[in-house]
Motif scaffolding. Structure first.
Motif, PDB file in Angstrom:
ATOM      1  N   LEU A   1       0.826  -1.214   0.000  1.00 46.18           N
ATOM      2  CA  LEU A   1       0.000   0.000   0.000  1.00 46.18           C
ATOM      3  C   LEU A   1       0.859   1.262   0.000  1.00 46.18           C
ATOM      4  N   PHE A   2       1.883   1.303   0.858  1.00 40.36           N
ATOM      5  CA  PHE A   2       2.756   2.475   0.874  1.00 40.36           C
ATOM      6  C   PHE A   2       3.467   2.648  -0.467  1.00 40.36           C
ATOM      7  N   TRP A   3       3.831   1.541  -1.094  1.00 42.64           N
ATOM      8  CA  TRP A   3       4.507   1.592  -2.405  1.00 42.64           C
ATOM      9  C   TRP A   3       3.585   2.205  -3.457  1.00 42.64           C
ATOM     10  N   VAL A   4       2.324   1.778  -3.468  1.00 40.88           N
ATOM     11  CA  VAL A   4       1.362   2.329  -4.433  1.00 40.88           C
ATOM     12  C   VAL A   4       1.190   3.831  -4.195  1.00 40.88           C
ATOM     13  N   ILE A   5       1.061   4.228  -2.925  1.00 41.74           N
ATOM     14  CA  ILE A   5       0.929   5.654  -2.602  1.00 41.74           C
ATOM     15  C   ILE A   5       2.178   6.410  -3.053  1.00 41.74           C
ATOM     16  N   GLY A   6       3.345   5.813  -2.846  1.00 46.78           N
ATOM     17  CA  GLY A   6       4.596   6.443  -3.275  1.00 46.78           C
ATOM     18  C   GLY A   6       4.664   6.625  -4.774  1.00 46.78           C
ATOM     19  N   LEU A   7       4.178   5.632  -5.537  1.00 43.66           N
ATOM     20  CA  LEU A   7       4.171   5.750  -7.001  1.00 43.66           C
ATOM     21  C   LEU A   7       3.222   6.865  -7.444  1.00 43.66           C
ATOM     22  N   LEU A   8       2.050   6.952  -6.809  1.00 48.07           N
ATOM     23  CA  LEU A   8       1.077   7.980  -7.181  1.00 48.07           C
ATOM     24  C   LEU A   8       1.585   9.381  -6.864  1.00 48.07           C
ATOM     25  N   GLN A   9       2.368   9.494  -5.797  1.00 45.48           N
ATOM     26  CA  GLN A   9       2.883  10.811  -5.395  1.00 45.48           C
ATOM     27  C   GLN A   9       4.276  11.086  -5.947  1.00 45.48           C
TER      28      GLN A   9
END
Length: 722
Positions: A63-71
């Motif tokens: 989840l943190f990885w996906v958020i990091g990619l989006l940001q």
């Protein structure tokens, strides 16, 4: 909505899936309703460490990885590095399988919160109190290095690697909440190490922040920046903040090591090695900056990397920005305090704290114990013997006892000698018990063999109390004896000389760090001091039985834990001078191996020790002395009750019946891979002080293949039971 507020909301919401799932699991969990649990919740209740890893992988890694990619920024992992240990310590403490000392847990939870608040405060202070303003400079460098591949590589290099580090260094938190053991001095040492690390890191980071802030102001004013920070703690170490952080994690390792889980150091060790690499990267970066390159190279030559140390005045003069005199003084005091505390905590292992040389099976998979009982030592060559032939009497003394023990040590080559009480004759005969004990235990000391001692009913009948006798014994060479177990100051225990020994696997065995044989020493007391009992022998008290149960359960948990968890329980042996009342049940020769030639002189009260041994199912033999001319072994409810027979010539015996000692040997099994495994069998025999130094009555006490008689109990199958 501005970016700062948006990132704050994301950061607070991101861990909720794991938190909600775990709380729902706790709400549905009940120890009495396992069959009604879902398969998922049932698995969660039985695998706390795997569940922590699974939640970390799904919630943080993915989840943190996906958020990091989006940001396009992986800033959030830095924030949660300071928070996840707090979440983990509460997770381990609240898990249904958690079993721990509440005071130790409370101390560790508070320390973890203090560490987290300190590090979180430092993070936001450095980021000017903004959420997600930037990501770690190392991630930026990797992003530039790997370009279009960074999106998928970041999953492994930023998140999976963080899971390995964070779960690894938090393993001591898991151990602390998996072992219920009394507090001891090493808990205070561990706390001091952790607190020292937190304090050192706080002051180091504060000094660094002030330095950076000052340079920023100079830059805004158009003035040249100060090239180097070399004041305060930074005067003695180039990276005192890193050292403080490492002290925190290694302090937790000492907590775990004290609980017998030294393997948890692997996380802190990997983290330290990685920080060494990070230190190299940071220093390379420093010397690449033109305005500080020359000053920093000089700083490197004169200042320790991590460990605070002093530098000469000449060397210090090379540094371009010198501290004032007051800061010099403060720094020296702090450095001396920290170094002394570090040396105290890290230079000595908990094994040394117990004053012990670690016992373990030899390379042949054997461990041999020699039991010497009832020496009744007096004045050496001036002491007259009892119950010997008229021909022997003129030449017989305590030296015959010494010669017999020396002879047996040479023949048997034991790994441990147990002196099981009435070592000193007592009976108001000796006015110097210390001198008598020195002579009595001399054969073991001269042979440099580990030995232990417990007291009998006569030992204290001289110029020393039972307490002072044990305090004298524990200071003697090669002894592993203890006055009482650690924690007895907080949780009182009756008597003096209650402790246990752990016999670990041989070198090269996968069970090298596990206790494969547990030996318990108990003080059976002397005489009952209660009204209504006239000249009756004492008994093992309930506090001692409770201590045995507690220690036994702890050792069982340790034996069944990773690494190399075992399915069964390691066998145990108990040594106590006065026999338990159950010895009285054996009167017929067919019931025993050996002989009974006098009645069993035990306590008038059965305190339940034998019952507890049977309930635990761990102890395979209880070995006593006291009744000198009994030397039999007999079995009751799976526990062997064995006399040693009298070894001393000054104590009473039987004319024509040789003095004797008992030997017990445990043998390990070979695994299918050819390594030494768990204990396979325990055998015993006796050595006599006769012309041939005879070995008699060899018998098998226990083996892994031993099975007790089936318990055919009544059960009503027609009526449904609730």
């Amino acid at each position: 909505m501005n970016r700062n507020l948006r990132n704050a909301i994301i950061a607070f919401l991101a861990p909720l899936p794991s938190i909600v799932f775990y709380l729902s699991f706790l709400r549905s969990y009940s120890p009495t309703s396992d069959p009604e649990l879902s398969h998922i919740h049932s698995w969660c209740s039985n695998h706390p460490l795997l569940l922590a890893n699974l939640l970390f992988f799904l919630n943080v890694n993915f989840l943190f990885w996906v958020i990091g990619l989006l940001q396009s920024s992986h800033w959030m992992i830095d924030v949660y590095w300071t928070v996840i240990p707090v979440m983990l310590v509460h997770y381990f403490a609240s898990h249904p399988l958690g079993e721990y000392n509440k005071w130790r847990s409370m101390v560790v939870v508070i320390l973890t919160w203090v560490w987290s608040v300190r590090l979180t405060h430092n993070y936001f202070r450095r980021e000017n109190w903004e959420w997600g303003a930037r990501e770690d400079w190392r991630f930026n460098d990797l992003r530039k290095q790997y370009g279009k591949h960074w999106w998928w590589l970041s999953f492994f290099s930023v998140y999976v690697s963080q899971q390995i580090f964070l779960i690894g260094i938090c393993l001591p938190l898991y151990t602390i909440h998996s072992v219920d053991a009394p507090l001891n001095i090493w808990d205070f040492v561990s706390s001091a190490i952790c607190l020292t690390g937190i304090v050192m890191a706080y002051f180091a980071d504060t000094q660094l922040h002030e330095f950076v802030t000052q340079n920023q102001k100079l830059k805004e004013q158009g003035k040249p920046k100060i090239p180097n920070l070399d004041t305060g703690l930074w005067y003695y170490s180039r990276h005192p903040n890193y050292l403080g952080e490492q002290l925190w994690w290694w302090g937790l390792v000492v907590f775990a090591w004290n609980l017998g889980q030294g393997w948890t150091l692997i996380g802190a060790l990997v983290n330290t090695l990685c920080l060494v690499y990070v230190t190299i990267l940071v220093e390379r970066r420093m010397v690449k900056q033109e305005y500080r390159a020359e000053a920093y190279r000089a700083y490197q030559k004169t200042t320790s990397v991590w460990i605070p140390w002093f530098k000469s005045q000449v060397a210090a003069a090379v540094i371009t920005y010198s501290p004032n005199k007051n800061k010099h003084t403060m720094g020296k005091i702090l450095a001396l305090f920290y170094v002394s505390l570090i040396c105290l905590g890290l230079s000595v292992s908990p094994v040394d704290a117990y004053g012990r040389r670690q016992l373990r099976f030899n390379s042949n998979g054997r461990f041999k114990i020699l039991q010497v009982s009832d020496m009744h030592y007096g004045f050496g060559k001036e002491t007259q013997c009892s119950n010997v032939t008229p021909e022997e009497l003129p030449y017989c003394s305590d030296l015959n006892t010494t010669s017999f023990i020396q002879r047996t040590i040479a023949s048997e080559k034991p790994d441990l000698i147990v002196f099981s009480g009435d070592n000193v004759n007592g009976m108001c005969e000796s006015g110097d018990a210390a001198k008598t004990m020195n002579m009595a235990f001399a054969p073991a000391i001269e042979a440099k063999i580990p030995w232990v001692a417990i007291l009998g009913n006569h030992d204290q009948e001289s110029d020393m109390t039972r307490e002072t006798m044990m305090k004298h014994i524990v200071k003697m060479p090669y002894t592993l004896s203890e006055v009482n177990p650690f924690g007895s100051g907080i949780f009182p225990i009756d008597g003096f000389g209650n402790y246990n020994l752990q016999i670990e696997g041989p070198f090269g065995s996968p069970l090298f760090f596990k206790s494969l044989l547990n030996v318990y020493m108990l003080d059976g007391g002397d005489y009952v001091k209660l009204d209504g009992f006239a000249f009756n022998y004492d008994w093992v008290k309930s506090s001692q039985v409770n201590w045995y149960e507690h220690a036994s359960k702890w050792l069982e948990m340790e034996y069944k834990r990773w690494p190399f968890p075992q399915k069964s329980t390691a066998p145990g042996l108990v040594y106590v001078h006065i026999p338990v009342p159950e010895f009285k049940r054996f009167t017929e020769p067919r019931q025993m191996t050996g002989v009974r030639q006098e009645q069993t002189c035990s306590a008038p009260i059965n305190s339940g020790l034998f019952t507890k041994l049977v309930e635990r199912g761990e102890v395979k033999g209880i070995f006593s002395g006291h009744d000198h001319v009994n030397d039999f072994c007999a079995t009751l409810n799976g526990v062997n009750l064995c006399y040693a027979g009298g070894s001393g010539y000054h104590g009473y015996g039987k004319t024509g019946w040789a003095r004797r000692v008992r030997v017990v040997e445990a043998q390990l099994e070979k695994t299918k891979y050819g390594r030494w495994g768990a204990v396979d069998k325990i055998t015993t025999w006796k050595r006599l002080d006769d012309k041939n130094h005879s070995l008699i009555d060899t018998q098998l006490l226990w083996s892994k293949n031993t099975t007790l008689d089936t318990n055919y109990r009544f059960k009503c199958n027609k009526i449904k039971q609730h």
